[in-house]
Design a protein around this motif. Sequence first.
Motif, PDB file in Angstrom:
ATOM      1  N   ILE A   8      -7.944   2.014   2.465  1.00 28.56           N
ATOM      2  CA  ILE A   8      -7.723   0.640   1.982  1.00 28.56           C
ATOM      3  C   ILE A   8      -7.533  -0.299   3.168  1.00 28.56           C
TER       4      ILE A   8
ATOM      5  N   PHE B   4      -8.755  -4.114   3.716  1.00 21.80           N
ATOM      6  CA  PHE B   4      -7.685  -4.941   3.168  1.00 21.80           C
ATOM      7  C   PHE B   4      -7.497  -6.265   3.911  1.00 21.80           C
TER       8      PHE B   4
ATOM      9  N   GLN C  30      -6.103  -2.822  -7.035  1.00 12.80           N
ATOM     10  CA  GLN C  30      -5.636  -3.053  -5.669  1.00 12.80           C
ATOM     11  C   GLN C  30      -6.226  -4.370  -5.160  1.00 12.80           C
TER      12      GLN C  30
ATOM     13  N   VAL D 159      -7.685  -6.629  -2.629  1.00 15.73           N
ATOM     14  CA  VAL D 159      -8.236  -6.434  -1.283  1.00 15.73           C
ATOM     15  C   VAL D 159      -8.487  -7.755  -0.573  1.00 15.73           C
TER      16      VAL D 159
ATOM     17  N   LEU E 213       0.820  -1.227   0.000  1.00 13.97           N
ATOM     18  CA  LEU E 213       0.000   0.000   0.000  1.00 13.97           C
ATOM     19  C   LEU E 213       0.845   1.265   0.000  1.00 13.97           C
TER      20      LEU E 213
END
Length: 398
Positions: free
Chosen positions: A65, A69, A116, A118, A28
């Motif tokens: 996030i 996450f 991204q 997750v 990240l």
Amino acid sequence: MNPQIEKLYRIAQQKERRIIGLMSGTSLDGLDIALCRIGNSGQETTLFLENFISIPYEDTFRQYIREIFAKRQIDQQMLCGLHTYIGKTHGTFINRALKQWNISPPDVDLIASHGQTVFHAPQRLTEQTNFPNSTLQIGDGDHIAQTTGIITLSDFRQKHVAAGGEGAPLAAYGDYLLFTSETENRFLLNIGGISNFTFLPRQGSSLKAYATDLGPGNTMMNQFVFEQFGLEMDENALFAKNGTIDVALLEALLRNPFLDADFPKTTGPELFNLAYLKNAQSVSNTSSLAPEDILATLNKFTAQVIADGIRRVSKDLQHVHIYVSGGGVHNPLLMKNIRKALPSLLVSSFTSLGLNPDAKEACLFALLANETIAGSASTLWQIRDSPAVSMGKISLPY
Ligand SMILES: Nc1ncnc2c1ncn2[C@@H]1O[C@H](COP(=O)(O)OP(=O)(O)OP(=O)(O)O)[C@@H](O)[C@H]1O
Ligand SMILES: CC(=O)N[C@H]1[C@@H]2OC[C@@H](O2)[C@@H](O)[C@@H]1O[C@H](C)C(=O)O
């Protein structure tokens, strides 16, 4: 014909394409943007990195996030909103990079966006056999296409899963096409949040290339320093260097069926996290260790998982060369521990292969997009235990 489809058809026929690859990893830290010139396809692929920038995320972005996450219970509104927000943000970052490089969007043929991750949920981790392997990357490609005006390919991992794979590691396809050697057996070791390698047997070998995750890269050290000190990483291993390895804790950390499972396999912070550490501390009665000792042990654990994995494959081979990329290469104690555990093997920075190691993963997604648009999935059959499919969904900007 839709003019965008006509454009895509023209792009597919060009000898060379200008493709932006995007990577946002599990650490990240930010968005890697690699502008590549990719010629031909398949075995004839050439890749030249024209420009590269890594744009760091703001703390608030990272915090958003982190809320979802690798977590099993989350706020769905947050997930839904972030899908859009990340797509838009990545599009804006690309526009910023292009401006800085003095390149106008119509001069770029395609964008290849990883998104991204997750959550990563192969059956081997969930043990829920009524659901297939699954993995989720967010940051919608339509938003990137709309924000930049450039045709965008995204969500590469889903086709791999649909064809029976675990959705990762995908780096093997590009590594194989670009870095196979005539003379040496190569391990392209990447130490990001999770550590993984691509094994590239030398040309003419009866062995096949493949990629596999190994276990933790920086993720457990990062999570622990964040919890203890609010810091993003154990920079230059300053804490770990002042600690002592605890053998009981190390042995408990090393006791997990995932670490013994055959290659190839994939994992994520869903397994290698603070709960994993707390459990190992509890079974080894080491709950009151000093943070420095825990970091020294986590550093050694990470190095040992990597070295054991490489040794497992390299023990029967000669002319072995390991090339290291990913942020872990900047952790001096981690690199020292890996070298110490593999004394007879040659270990170099990935830089010696002529590509910026920080840009490598972003470039490899550009290459996957090139293969989907201008190549043929059948050129990918050489990768062991990984489906030969074209990957990525296409978003038209208008
Ligand atoms: N000087 C340093 N000292 C120690 N660790 C470092 C240093 N520089 C980078 N790192 C580590 O590298 C990490 C970033 O690595 P990288 O950018 O390869 O991860 P990523 O792309 O997010 O991972 P992945 O591709 O596995 O999802 C940092 O979070 C940190 O843990
Ligand atoms: C699900 C997912 O995002 N996996 C990543 C992660 O980061 C490293 C390792 O775990 C690797 O399996 C993969 O990324 C690389 C780029 C890959 O697919 O090859």
